[in-house]
Scaffold this motif. Structure first.
Motif, PDB file in Angstrom:
ATOM      1  N   ARG A   1     -55.135-164.672  62.743  1.00 62.81           N
ATOM      2  CA  ARG A   1     -54.377-164.490  61.491  1.00 62.81           C
ATOM      3  C   ARG A   1     -54.912-165.405  60.410  1.00 62.81           C
ATOM      4  O   ARG A   1     -55.383-166.511  60.691  1.00 62.81           O
ATOM      5  N   LEU A   2     -54.805-164.930  59.178  1.00 63.68           N
ATOM      6  CA  LEU A   2     -55.087-165.752  58.013  1.00 63.68           C
ATOM      7  C   LEU A   2     -54.122-165.291  56.935  1.00 63.68           C
ATOM      8  O   LEU A   2     -54.134-164.116  56.544  1.00 63.68           O
ATOM      9  N   GLN A   3     -53.263-166.206  56.468  1.00 64.07           N
ATOM     10  CA  GLN A   3     -52.196-165.789  55.562  1.00 64.07           C
ATOM     11  C   GLN A   3     -51.768-166.927  54.653  1.00 64.07           C
ATOM     12  O   GLN A   3     -51.984-168.109  54.976  1.00 64.07           O
ATOM     13  N   PRO A   4     -51.162-166.607  53.511  1.00 65.87           N
ATOM     14  CA  PRO A   4     -50.603-167.648  52.643  1.00 65.87           C
ATOM     15  C   PRO A   4     -49.423-168.333  53.335  1.00 65.87           C
ATOM     16  O   PRO A   4     -48.721-167.728  54.139  1.00 65.87           O
ATOM     17  N   GLY A   5     -49.208-169.619  53.016  1.00 63.07           N
ATOM     18  CA  GLY A   5     -48.034-170.327  53.515  1.00 63.07           C
ATOM     19  C   GLY A   5     -48.270-171.059  54.813  1.00 63.07           C
ATOM     20  O   GLY A   5     -47.845-170.614  55.873  1.00 63.07           O
TER      21      GLY A   5
ATOM     22  N   PRO B   1     -57.472-152.856  68.327  1.00 55.68           N
ATOM     23  CA  PRO B   1     -58.317-153.937  67.816  1.00 55.68           C
ATOM     24  C   PRO B   1     -59.024-153.522  66.530  1.00 55.68           C
ATOM     25  O   PRO B   1     -59.570-152.427  66.432  1.00 55.68           O
ATOM     26  N   GLY B   2     -58.970-154.392  65.533  1.00 57.00           N
ATOM     27  CA  GLY B   2     -59.634-154.107  64.264  1.00 57.00           C
ATOM     28  C   GLY B   2     -59.034-154.916  63.139  1.00 57.00           C
ATOM     29  O   GLY B   2     -57.818-155.136  63.094  1.00 57.00           O
ATOM     30  N   ARG B   3     -59.864-155.391  62.216  1.00 58.73           N
ATOM     31  CA  ARG B   3     -59.418-156.177  61.079  1.00 58.73           C
ATOM     32  C   ARG B   3     -58.407-155.390  60.247  1.00 58.73           C
ATOM     33  O   ARG B   3     -58.613-154.211  59.972  1.00 58.73           O
ATOM     34  N   CYS B   4     -57.315-156.049  59.867  1.00 59.53           N
ATOM     35  CA  CYS B   4     -56.240-155.376  59.144  1.00 59.53           C
ATOM     36  C   CYS B   4     -55.746-156.296  58.029  1.00 59.53           C
ATOM     37  O   CYS B   4     -55.518-157.486  58.254  1.00 59.53           O
ATOM     38  N   VAL B   5     -55.570-155.738  56.832  1.00 60.36           N
ATOM     39  CA  VAL B   5     -55.108-156.501  55.672  1.00 60.36           C
ATOM     40  C   VAL B   5     -53.735-155.990  55.254  1.00 60.36           C
ATOM     41  O   VAL B   5     -53.554-154.791  55.024  1.00 60.36           O
TER      42      VAL B   5
ATOM     43  N   LEU C   1     -54.279-161.441  56.714  1.00 62.93           N
ATOM     44  CA  LEU C   1     -55.247-160.811  57.601  1.00 62.93           C
ATOM     45  C   LEU C   1     -54.764-160.899  59.044  1.00 62.93           C
ATOM     46  O   LEU C   1     -54.291-161.952  59.494  1.00 62.93           O
ATOM     47  N   GLY C   2     -54.855-159.801  59.790  1.00 63.17           N
ATOM     48  CA  GLY C   2     -54.538-159.786  61.210  1.00 63.17           C
ATOM     49  C   GLY C   2     -55.680-159.167  61.984  1.00 63.17           C
ATOM     50  O   GLY C   2     -56.516-158.455  61.413  1.00 63.17           O
ATOM     51  N   HIS C   3     -55.735-159.411  63.276  1.00 63.90           N
ATOM     52  CA  HIS C   3     -56.856-158.900  64.078  1.00 63.90           C
ATOM     53  C   HIS C   3     -56.522-157.596  64.795  1.00 63.90           C
ATOM     54  O   HIS C   3     -57.352-157.064  65.534  1.00 63.90           O
ATOM     55  N   LEU C   4     -55.296-157.075  64.552  1.00 58.90           N
ATOM     56  CA  LEU C   4     -54.887-155.821  65.174  1.00 58.90           C
ATOM     57  C   LEU C   4     -54.307-154.876  64.127  1.00 58.90           C
ATOM     58  O   LEU C   4     -53.578-155.308  63.227  1.00 58.90           O
TER      59      LEU C   4
ATOM     60  N   PRO D   1     -42.195-139.810  60.652  1.00 59.18           N
ATOM     61  CA  PRO D   1     -43.616-140.081  60.405  1.00 59.18           C
ATOM     62  C   PRO D   1     -43.956-141.512  60.808  1.00 59.18           C
ATOM     63  O   PRO D   1     -43.144-142.428  60.622  1.00 59.18           O
ATOM     64  N   PRO D   2     -45.138-141.746  61.356  1.00 56.03           N
ATOM     65  CA  PRO D   2     -45.507-143.096  61.794  1.00 56.03           C
ATOM     66  C   PRO D   2     -45.617-144.068  60.631  1.00 56.03           C
ATOM     67  O   PRO D   2     -45.972-143.691  59.507  1.00 56.03           O
ATOM     68  N   LEU D   3     -45.302-145.325  60.904  1.00 50.77           N
ATOM     69  CA  LEU D   3     -45.414-146.411  59.926  1.00 50.77           C
ATOM     70  C   LEU D   3     -46.610-147.277  60.307  1.00 50.77           C
ATOM     71  O   LEU D   3     -46.775-147.637  61.471  1.00 50.77           O
ATOM     72  N   MET D   4     -47.434-147.618  59.323  1.00 53.45           N
ATOM     73  CA  MET D   4     -48.647-148.380  59.589  1.00 53.45           C
ATOM     74  C   MET D   4     -48.458-149.842  59.188  1.00 53.45           C
ATOM     75  O   MET D   4     -47.671-150.163  58.289  1.00 53.45           O
ATOM     76  N   GLY D   5     -49.182-150.722  59.851  1.00 52.36           N
ATOM     77  CA  GLY D   5     -49.093-152.141  59.532  1.00 52.36           C
ATOM     78  C   GLY D   5     -50.162-152.936  60.259  1.00 52.36           C
ATOM     79  O   GLY D   5     -51.151-152.388  60.768  1.00 52.36           O
ATOM     80  N   CYS D   6     -49.964-154.242  60.309  1.00 55.69           N
ATOM     81  CA  CYS D   6     -50.907-155.169  60.935  1.00 55.69           C
ATOM     82  C   CYS D   6     -50.174-155.985  62.004  1.00 55.69           C
ATOM     83  O   CYS D   6     -48.946-156.105  61.981  1.00 55.69           O
ATOM     84  N   ALA D   7     -50.954-156.578  62.911  1.00 60.02           N
ATOM     85  CA  ALA D   7     -50.335-157.345  63.997  1.00 60.02           C
ATOM     86  C   ALA D   7     -51.285-158.436  64.468  1.00 60.02           C
ATOM     87  O   ALA D   7     -52.492-158.424  64.166  1.00 60.02           O
ATOM     88  N   ALA D   8     -50.717-159.374  65.230  1.00 57.63           N
ATOM     89  CA  ALA D   8     -51.504-160.429  65.868  1.00 57.63           C
ATOM     90  C   ALA D   8     -50.813-160.845  67.155  1.00 57.63           C
ATOM     91  O   ALA D   8     -49.579-160.832  67.234  1.00 57.63           O
ATOM     92  N   LEU D   9     -51.594-161.185  68.147  1.00 55.60           N
ATOM     93  CA  LEU D   9     -51.035-161.669  69.402  1.00 55.60           C
ATOM     94  C   LEU D   9     -50.366-163.018  69.185  1.00 55.60           C
ATOM     95  O   LEU D   9     -50.820-163.844  68.384  1.00 55.60           O
TER      96      LEU D   9
END
Length: 223
Positions: free
Chosen positions: A108-112, A186-190, A197-200, A210-218
């Motif tokens: 992960r890379l994020q503000p805060g 697996p894949g870079r996600c903003v 930034l997340g790695h999933l 309908p499906p909802l899209m987003g980002c994730a991290a372990l």
């Protein structure tokens, strides 16, 4: 001829015994160390200040991670400091003290930074996923799956986990007349709003909506 035959016969047990000698095992390489903390830039170099520690570590990273570019993109928005969740290998200085982290994985890379370091749930989490428009967040731990949405009561559910050969994960629940399925690839996600930034990459399926899209991290309970 007789002497040669006797010598050959005497060598046979020795030669046969050589086949049973164990081959020296190659020492197992230690797993990358995972660290979280505040990521800053000093004298043109990235520096990690690990959470709740006094030391700092200079950062180098695999070129494929694109870490310097990701940091520059987030800092251009004026949101500082940055919180980084990284894994890599420590390198020592001349005195034998760890002084540098060679990053091999970016979670992960994020503000805060402070908010990330004070996440009390992190160590118990298997994964956390979220998305926008509409907003949603799913937290998965050994205790169950929690779905949170603005204006809706949190929904706690049991789940079944499935792991695919390509590294994808799914967490599925069918309880109380609801079907909830979280797919992680697996894949870079903003993140579309914060730029985090997340790695999933995440996809949340609620019933037949309908499906909802987003980002994730372990989380800390799963590397």
């Amino acid at each position: 001829m007789r002497i040669a035959s006797v010598l050959a016969a005497g060598l046979l047990p020795l030669l046969g015994g050589c086949q049973w000698l164990p081959w020296p095992a190659k020492p197992a390489e230690p797993a990358p160390l995972r660290l979280q903390g505040e990521l800053t830039r000093s004298a043109g170099e990235l520096v990690l200040h690990p959470c709740h520690q006094q030391r700092s570590l200079s950062i180098t990273a695999e070129d494929s991670l694109g870490l310097p570019y990701a940091v520059a993109r987030l800092q251009q928005t004026g949101q500082q400091p940055l919180f980084a969740d990284l894994a890599g290998r420590l390198q020592e200085d001349a005195s034998g003290e760890p002084s540098r982290l060679r990053v091999e994985r970016l979670y992960r890379l994020q503000p805060g930074a402070q908010q990330g370091c004070d996440d009390a749930q992190f160590k118990r989490l298997i994964v956390r996923a979220s998305g926008n428009e509409p907003g949603w967040m799913v937290s998965v731990s050994a205790l169950g799956m929690m779905l949170e949405r603005p204006g809706v009561e949190p929904l706690a559910l049991p789940y079944v986990e499935e792991r695919l050969p390509d590294g994808s994960l799914s967490f599925t629940s069918e309880a109380d007349g609801r079907r909830v399925e979280l797919w992680l690839t697996p894949g870079r996600c903003v993140d579309s709003m914060s730029g985090a930034l997340g790695h999933l990459q995440a996809r949340l399926q609620l019933d037949r909506q309908p499906p909802l899209m987003g980002c994730a991290a372990l989380g800390g309970a799963r590397d």
